[in-house]
Design an enzyme around this catalytic site. Structure first.
Site, mmCIF file in Angstrom:
data_model
loop_
_atom_site.group_PDB
_atom_site.id
_atom_site.type_symbol
_atom_site.label_atom_id
_atom_site.label_comp_id
_atom_site.label_asym_id
_atom_site.label_seq_id
_atom_site.Cartn_x
_atom_site.Cartn_y
_atom_site.Cartn_z
ATOM 1 N N ASP A 128 -7.088 5.077 0.052
ATOM 2 C CA ASP A 128 -6.208 4.435 -0.936
ATOM 3 C C ASP A 128 -4.934 5.267 -1.101
ATOM 4 O O ASP A 128 -4.929 6.475 -0.810
ATOM 5 C CB ASP A 128 -6.904 4.360 -2.301
ATOM 6 C CG ASP A 128 -8.158 3.493 -2.239
ATOM 7 O OD1 ASP A 128 -8.250 2.653 -1.333
ATOM 8 O OD2 ASP A 128 -9.030 3.693 -3.103
HETATM 9 N N1 URA Z 1 -13.385 5.151 -1.633
HETATM 10 C C1 URA Z 1 -12.391 4.784 -2.466
HETATM 11 O O1 URA Z 1 -12.624 4.231 -3.526
HETATM 12 N N2 URA Z 1 -11.126 5.062 -2.085
HETATM 13 C C2 URA Z 1 -10.816 5.703 -0.919
HETATM 14 O O2 URA Z 1 -9.641 5.935 -0.641
HETATM 15 C C3 URA Z 1 -11.872 6.075 -0.083
HETATM 16 C C4 URA Z 1 -13.146 5.790 -0.462
#
Ligand code: URA
Length: 239
Positions: A107
């Site tokens: 993310d």
């Molecule tokens: N899980 C999440 O919620 N975000 C990420 O970036 C990776 C794993």
């Protein structure tokens, strides 16, 4: 017989630039190969152990690129981004020219280890759900994490839109609000959704390990480096 290729194509494949630009650089005497100036775009060279310089800057020939990046927050794992700069802007242009892709996305507010390559088979192997390469996340939560919460994460929590509960492979408590959580899958927002399922909230998320490969302590945020043979061995042992 050793594989050979003409110089113009070698430079283009290595991400130096377009075929036209590579030809011009060769004709302008800006390229040396294995220590010698070469002005002939069609001169053939064996690819193994090939070393060349572009405007005096040394390059090693790489059939494929394998690298790791310490992703900063507020960068998107996409070539066409919407709100933030792309992680590819942290790499040299020549690598992006080679068509490198990140293996799985983080993310925009997640930091940490991300692998990048232009080897389609490697990307497929590392990201295929069949291989279940485990990933370890350092999760800083808004509220303290209890033993009961850890039990729940290990036993499996029900996420919206998932047919069955999802369990962490391992959870280690680091401090009241910080856990290390190992996951076998890479579902959308998986860590955040699992933490929400125990009535908590992720404040900070950092990926610290993929398979046996740890994010090196000396790789600063925003920096990248080539994967060594040892790193690749660790990743291959992870499947
Ligand atoms: N899980 C999440 O919620 N975000 C990420 O970036 C990776 C794993």
């Amino acid at each position: 017989m050793a594989k050979t290729l003409d110089l113009e194509r070698i430079l283009h494949n290595q991400g130096v630039g377009s075929r036209k630009l590579c030809r011009i650089m060769i004709l302008n005497e800006e390229i040396t190969v294995n220590g010698e100036l070469c002005e002939d775009p069609s001169a053939e060279f064996a690819l193994e152990n090939l070393r060349f310089t572009v405007k005096g800057e040394p390059w090693d020939y790489r059939e494929k690129s394998y690298l790791m990046l310490h992703k900063p927050s507020n960068y998107e794992c996409s070539h066409k981004t919407q709100h933030h700069p792309t992680i590819y802007s942290l790499l040299p242009h020549s690598l992006v020219e080679r068509g490198v892709q990140c293996i799985g996305r983080l993310d925009e507010d997640t930091t940490g280890l991300i692998l990048i390559s232009d080897d389609g088979q490697f990307i497929h192997r590392m990201s295929s759900p069949k291989h279940k390469v485990p990933k370890v996340y350092e999760v800083t939560c808004k509220h303290p994490v209890s033993q009961a919460n850890i039990h729940a994460l290990l036993g499996g929590v029900q996420l919206v839109d998932e047919p069955t509960p999802i369990a962490a492979l391992e959870v280690t408590q680091i401090s009241d609000n910080v856990i290390h959580m190992t996951l076998a899958e890479g579902k959308y927002h998986q860590v955040k959704r699992m933490v929400a399922a125990i009535a908590n909230r992720v404040e900070e998320l950092k990926r610290i390990q993929i398979g046996e490969l740890k994010l090196p302590e000396n790789l600063a945020v925003g920096e990248w480096r080539w994967l060594s043979d040892k790193d690749l061995e660790k990743l291959n042992a992870s499947k």
